[in-house]
Design an enzyme around this catalytic site. Sequence first.
Site, PDB file in Angstrom:
ATOM      1  N   GLU A  16      48.383  35.395  32.952  1.00 16.96           N
ATOM      2  CA  GLU A  16      49.482  35.433  33.919  1.00 16.96           C
ATOM      3  C   GLU A  16      50.447  36.571  33.588  1.00 16.96           C
ATOM      4  O   GLU A  16      50.356  37.204  32.539  1.00 16.96           O
ATOM      5  CB  GLU A  16      50.265  34.110  33.888  1.00 16.96           C
ATOM      6  CG  GLU A  16      49.670  32.986  34.733  1.00 16.96           C
ATOM      7  CD  GLU A  16      50.054  33.088  36.203  1.00 16.96           C
ATOM      8  OE1 GLU A  16      50.593  34.149  36.603  1.00 16.96           O
ATOM      9  OE2 GLU A  16      49.807  32.126  36.941  1.00 16.96           O
ATOM     10  N   ASP A  30      50.220  31.533  43.957  1.00 24.88           N
ATOM     11  CA  ASP A  30      50.510  31.660  42.526  1.00 24.88           C
ATOM     12  C   ASP A  30      51.425  32.870  42.350  1.00 24.88           C
ATOM     13  O   ASP A  30      52.361  33.051  43.118  1.00 24.88           O
ATOM     14  CB  ASP A  30      49.201  31.773  41.736  1.00 24.88           C
ATOM     15  CG  ASP A  30      49.334  31.303  40.299  1.00 24.88           C
ATOM     16  OD1 ASP A  30      50.244  31.790  39.595  1.00 24.88           O
ATOM     17  OD2 ASP A  30      48.540  30.460  39.862  1.00 24.88           O
TER      18      ASP A  30
END
Length: 295
Positions: free
Chosen positions: A19, A203
């Site tokens: 991420e 996301d």
Amino acid sequence: MSFDLTFECVLDLRCEVAESPVYDERRNCLFFVDIGRSTLHRADLSGANHVEWRLEGGACSLGLARSGRLVLAQRDGVVLFDPESGAIARQIAAIEPERPDTRLNDGKVGPEGAFWVGTMHEVATDRRPIASLYRLTQTGAVERKVENIVCSNGLAWSADGAVLFHSDSRGPWIDRWQFDPATGELSGRRRLVNLDEATGRPDGAATDVDGNYWSAGVSAGVLNRFSPEGRLIKAHPFPVPAPTMPCFAGPDRKTLFVTSLRPADSAKESRAGGIFVARSPVAGAVVHRFDDRLL
């Protein structure tokens, strides 16, 4: 503008949950985290010179600081990390340390030099809207800005700093706010789009200089490109099932990196959890730096 993207795996790390990729223009490198393994990573844009740091307090998201350090969100606090020494330079603030059922998630530096970071309700089932979006100022003060979120995500600002995009991955929705780049004040909240599993739960995200919002559709294996008004311009197919966040990089900001996670059935795709790259005809918005001069 209509175009296709061709992705290649530049780092086959098989992360659990890669991420928060951030391009550091001073070092001409990429930083990102693997939330599942509590690690912070650095690599050249070619994928070479990969370095990994394991952090006891977790690694959830990050931003650049003016000093050259990184502002790093851990499970329940924010720290300054020095990539030259490979150590945490200092603690900045604790956020929801009293809550074992939440953790920090997506975070980015805003145009005004503050670090914005949200929490998420971290349970396997029955996720509830108990999370929030916070603003961490340059003095270390913590301000709660948005409440009633299940999983705060998708932070990105328009190129002129006048619009903040923000999503709830479990809403699932994407909102836009009017943003004052001088003060960090929010106003005029508006729902940009409601999503579902098939179109791609939102996301991590990034914006380009044309004002478009690029959202990783983690449940659908796509990178969704929305207009500033919420029209789906294109769902770009992604090589692995679960992209997590895009990031524009390189001197021209037209090198698009996308992180991914490794699902439980990842045997179907060995590159899941890798870092992917494609060339984009449009440049990304400028990355901002956290003002750590007072810390």
